[in-house]
Design a protein around this motif. Structure first.
Motif, PDB file in Angstrom:
ATOM      1  N   UNK A  67       0.838  -1.201   0.000  1.00 34.90           N
ATOM      2  CA  UNK A  67       0.000   0.000   0.000  1.00 34.90           C
ATOM      3  C   UNK A  67       0.866   1.241   0.000  1.00 34.90           C
ATOM      4  N   UNK A  68       0.551   2.251  -0.823  1.00 33.69           N
ATOM      5  CA  UNK A  68       1.405   3.435  -0.925  1.00 33.69           C
ATOM      6  C   UNK A  68       1.454   4.294   0.333  1.00 33.69           C
ATOM      7  N   UNK A  69       0.375   4.378   1.085  1.00 36.45           N
ATOM      8  CA  UNK A  69       0.342   5.234   2.272  1.00 36.45           C
ATOM      9  C   UNK A  69      -0.242   4.472   3.448  1.00 36.45           C
ATOM     10  N   UNK A  70       0.357   3.339   3.765  1.00 36.32           N
ATOM     11  CA  UNK A  70      -0.149   2.502   4.850  1.00 36.32           C
ATOM     12  C   UNK A  70       0.058   3.182   6.200  1.00 36.32           C
ATOM     13  N   UNK A  71      -0.900   2.987   7.095  1.00 39.12           N
ATOM     14  CA  UNK A  71      -0.826   3.538   8.447  1.00 39.12           C
ATOM     15  C   UNK A  71      -0.652   2.396   9.450  1.00 39.12           C
ATOM     16  N   UNK A  72      -0.091   2.697  10.632  1.00 42.62           N
ATOM     17  CA  UNK A  72      -0.012   1.662  11.673  1.00 42.62           C
ATOM     18  C   UNK A  72      -1.405   1.159  12.032  1.00 42.62           C
ATOM     19  N   UNK A  73      -1.487  -0.104  12.402  1.00 45.32           N
ATOM     20  CA  UNK A  73      -2.778  -0.654  12.773  1.00 45.32           C
ATOM     21  C   UNK A  73      -2.611  -1.762  13.809  1.00 45.32           C
ATOM     22  N   UNK A  74      -3.700  -2.033  14.532  1.00 44.85           N
ATOM     23  CA  UNK A  74      -3.735  -3.076  15.548  1.00 44.85           C
ATOM     24  C   UNK A  74      -4.529  -4.269  15.052  1.00 44.85           C
ATOM     25  N   UNK A  75      -4.094  -5.462  15.434  1.00 45.07           N
ATOM     26  CA  UNK A  75      -4.830  -6.693  15.166  1.00 45.07           C
ATOM     27  C   UNK A  75      -4.991  -7.423  16.495  1.00 45.07           C
ATOM     28  N   UNK A  76      -6.151  -8.025  16.711  1.00 47.67           N
ATOM     29  CA  UNK A  76      -6.395  -8.754  17.954  1.00 47.67           C
ATOM     30  C   UNK A  76      -6.688 -10.213  17.642  1.00 47.67           C
ATOM     31  N   UNK A  77      -6.102 -11.089  18.440  1.00 44.66           N
ATOM     32  CA  UNK A  77      -6.257 -12.527  18.241  1.00 44.66           C
ATOM     33  C   UNK A  77      -6.764 -13.167  19.529  1.00 44.66           C
ATOM     34  N   UNK A  78      -7.829 -13.957  19.417  1.00 46.02           N
ATOM     35  CA  UNK A  78      -8.318 -14.772  20.531  1.00 46.02           C
ATOM     36  C   UNK A  78      -7.736 -16.169  20.376  1.00 46.02           C
TER      37      UNK A  78
END
Length: 271
Positions: A67-78
């Motif tokens: 992605x050209x302008x990717x932003x930080x992101x959170x992922x959650x795992x159960x």
């Protein structure tokens, strides 16, 4: 390899990547908060625990890289056997939150001529996250005590003393590097302009100087260099923002840096 070394390797290679960190853990999980994984285009370094968590994080990281302008992101795992996972079951019983931080390729700038204006410009650009190349034929201009003001630079500095042919550095610059020509010698400037137009893969090319200087250069580039008008037009002169007309070195440097930041926004760095 540590994650710090892995990030440094990606930067040196001018390859994008993603830093993946276990941001929070509730209950049981394969790794504690703070565990890190670095994801590159084809390689990974470190681990956040393996299994589904790591596989999904790697998949998403590579999507972010594209992605050209990717932003930080959170992922959650159960982590339980009731969750349908893409890459198998992890039933440790806890919950894991993972932070993905894109590591884009930073801009590269080469300043040919570290005189009064060049040094002021280096001072400004050194405060930005980029690769900054300083090139001069005069050793005194690159003396450690003169460049000491850049000791706390955010940028990564690359100093090139080229007593004979500074244009040879052009071939060593990373793809997409932005070139600014502002040496003490008009003959050197002319040779650099010609060589820059013959060097593939550069970003913008800027030349400091007056309209009269450019008129002479333009004619010489056409008649002696054999460059067509479209090629010569790759060189921007004068450099900086036209509405800033001050002649002091620091004023010129601010103007040139501002114009360059605009260029960064319109032409992302190449890996």
């Amino acid at each position: 390899m540590t994650w710090v070394a892995a990030v440094a390797r990606l930067r040196a290679r001018r390859e994008p990547g993603v830093l993946v960190t276990v941001a929070a853990v509730r209950g049981h999980a394969p790794r504690r908060a703070g565990a890190k994984l670095v994801v590159g285009l084809t390689e990974t370094w470190g681990s956040i625990g393996g299994g589904n968590i790591e596989a999904v994080a790697i998949d998403r990281a590579r999507e972010l890289i594209a992605m050209p302008e990717a932003e930080p992101e959170l992922m959650e795992f159960a982590l339980n056997d009731k969750v349908s996972n893409r890459h198998g079951v992890q039933c440790c019983g806890g919950t894991v939150t993972v932070l993905l931080e894109p590591l884009p390729v930073v801009p590269a700038v080469a300043i040919f001529g570290v005189g009064h204006v060049g040094l002021e410009l280096a001072r400004i650009l050194a405060r930005h996250n980029l690769d900054l190349h300083l090139i001069d034929t005069r050793p005194d201009q690159l003396a450690a005590e003169r460049l000491a003001m850049l000791a706390d630079a955010v940028a990564q500095l690359h100093v090139h003393h080229t007593p004979l042919l500074p244009e040879e550095v052009l071939a060593e610059l990373p793809t997409g590097a932005h070139v600014l020509i502002m040496t003490h010698d008009h003959a050197e400037d002319a040779a650099l302009c010609d060589a820059a137009l013959r060097t593939t893969g550069l970003g913008s090319i800027g030349l400091i100087g007056s309209a009269a200087k450019w008129a002479r250069f333009r004619q010489r580039l056409a008649t002696e260099g054999g460059h067509d008008p479209a090629t010569i037009a790759r060189i921007t002169t004068p450099i900086g923002l036209p509405e800033i007309t001050g002649k002091e070195p620091a004023t010129i440097a601010v103007s040139v840096a501002a114009a360059l930041l605009r260029t960064f926004e319109s032409s992302p760095p190449h890996g």
